[in-house]
Write a protein that holds these residues in place. Structure first.
Motif, PDB file in Angstrom:
ATOM      1  N   PHE A  56       0.845  -1.188   0.000  1.00  0.00           N
ATOM      2  CA  PHE A  56       0.000   0.000   0.000  1.00  0.00           C
ATOM      3  C   PHE A  56       0.882   1.240   0.000  1.00  0.00           C
ATOM      4  CE2 PHE A  56      -2.492   3.163   2.551  1.00  0.00           C
ATOM      5  CZ  PHE A  56      -3.453   3.422   1.599  1.00  0.00           C
ATOM      6  N   PRO A  58       0.262   5.058   0.379  1.00  0.00           N
ATOM      7  CA  PRO A  58      -0.749   6.078   0.661  1.00  0.00           C
ATOM      8  C   PRO A  58      -0.576   7.315  -0.221  1.00  0.00           C
ATOM      9  CG  PRO A  58       0.359   5.384   2.672  1.00  0.00           C
ATOM     10  CD  PRO A  58       1.092   4.768   1.527  1.00  0.00           C
ATOM     11  N   LYS A  59      -1.585   7.592  -1.028  1.00  0.00           N
ATOM     12  CA  LYS A  59      -1.602   8.800  -1.843  1.00  0.00           C
ATOM     13  C   LYS A  59      -3.040   9.094  -2.230  1.00  0.00           C
ATOM     14  CE  LYS A  59      -0.168   5.914  -5.670  1.00  0.00           C
ATOM     15  NZ  LYS A  59       0.877   5.572  -6.577  1.00  0.00           N
ATOM     16  N   GLY A  60      -3.294  10.318  -2.567  1.00  0.00           N
ATOM     17  CA  GLY A  60      -4.652  10.713  -2.930  1.00  0.00           C
ATOM     18  C   GLY A  60      -5.460  11.109  -1.716  1.00  0.00           C
ATOM     19  N   ARG A  63      -7.946   7.843   0.522  1.00  0.00           N
ATOM     20  CA  ARG A  63      -7.183   6.635   0.803  1.00  0.00           C
ATOM     21  C   ARG A  63      -7.401   6.041   2.192  1.00  0.00           C
ATOM     22  NH1 ARG A  63      -3.863  11.008   0.964  1.00  0.00           N
ATOM     23  NH2 ARG A  63      -2.741  11.330   2.888  1.00  0.00           N
ATOM     24  N   SER A  64      -8.261   6.600   3.015  1.00  0.00           N
ATOM     25  CA  SER A  64      -8.491   6.060   4.356  1.00  0.00           C
ATOM     26  C   SER A  64      -9.804   5.309   4.410  1.00  0.00           C
ATOM     27  CB  SER A  64      -8.514   7.189   5.390  1.00  0.00           C
ATOM     28  OG  SER A  64      -7.250   7.785   5.490  1.00  0.00           O
ATOM     29  N   LEU A  84      -6.829   0.920   5.723  1.00  0.00           N
ATOM     30  CA  LEU A  84      -5.995   1.854   4.971  1.00  0.00           C
ATOM     31  C   LEU A  84      -5.995   3.209   5.668  1.00  0.00           C
ATOM     32  CD1 LEU A  84      -7.354   1.050   1.382  1.00  0.00           C
ATOM     33  CD2 LEU A  84      -5.472  -0.052   2.611  1.00  0.00           C
ATOM     34  N   PHE A 137     -14.408   4.911  -3.953  1.00  0.00           N
ATOM     35  CA  PHE A 137     -13.275   4.433  -3.157  1.00  0.00           C
ATOM     36  C   PHE A 137     -12.762   3.110  -3.733  1.00  0.00           C
ATOM     37  CE2 PHE A 137     -11.428   2.249   0.551  1.00  0.00           C
ATOM     38  CZ  PHE A 137     -10.613   3.239   1.061  1.00  0.00           C
ATOM     39  N   MET A 141      -9.017   2.484  -5.519  1.00  0.00           N
ATOM     40  CA  MET A 141      -8.131   1.687  -4.676  1.00  0.00           C
ATOM     41  C   MET A 141      -6.966   1.020  -5.417  1.00  0.00           C
ATOM     42  SD  MET A 141      -9.403  -0.874  -1.717  1.00  0.00           S
ATOM     43  CE  MET A 141      -9.710  -2.188  -2.857  1.00  0.00           C
ATOM     44  N   TRP A 144      -3.541   2.688  -5.425  1.00  0.00           N
ATOM     45  CA  TRP A 144      -2.837   2.928  -4.177  1.00  0.00           C
ATOM     46  C   TRP A 144      -1.881   1.814  -3.787  1.00  0.00           C
ATOM     47  CZ3 TRP A 144      -8.191   3.861  -1.628  1.00  0.00           C
ATOM     48  CH2 TRP A 144      -8.742   5.032  -2.132  1.00  0.00           C
TER      49      TRP A 144
END
Length: 147
Positions: A56, A58-60, A63-64, A84, A137, A141, A144
């Protein structure tokens, strides 16, 4: 559990390694299911989801969240959650947290997702993938993860 199959599973440390496994001549969905059953579905899926969490990136902005994965294997259904966050990801067995998106697929489809060989639109059309929840989302995904 076969030590030879476990040894082969232990050699999968990246999407590239997974692609090599899937490229072996005769590696059909049925053979993938036999491999996973031979190693033990929980053992194989623990490793696959652990690698997914490590890949993974994390970007964008979206992303959570929690992604629920319902995986159909030849030995039954298995549930995993991928948590995430902007700091990274972690995978857990089960479905304790409410998911932002839920994905349902077979083990061969999951391996193709993790190998970076996945066309979600085509998979939806073929019925190989089911998705519920935050569709945006879910659609973003795949971007990511480091394939």
């Amino acid at each position: 559990m076969s030590d030879n199959l476990k040894g082969l599973l232990d050699q999968i440390a990246s999407p590239s390694d997974l692609r090599k496994l899937l490229d072996i001549e005769g590696m059909t969905g049925a053979v993938v299911e036999q491999f996973v059953a031979g190693v033990g579905a929980a053992t194989a899926l623990d490793q696959i989801f652990g690698l997914m969490a490590m890949r993974f990136t994390p970007k964008g902005r979206l992303r959570s969240g929690v992604v629920q994965w319902n995986i159909a294997t030849s030995t039954g259904r298995h549930r995993y959650q991928l948590f995430l966050t902007p700091q990274g990801a972690r995978a857990e067995r089960g479905n304790a947290a409410p998911p932002r998106v839920l994905l349902a697929m077979s083990t061969p489809t999951l391996l193709n997702v993790c190998a970076g060989r996945f066309d979600p639109i085509a998979a939806l059309g073929r019925g190989e993938l089911k998705i519920r929840g935050d569709l945006l989302f879910g659609a973003l995904m795949p971007r990511w993860f480091d394939y």
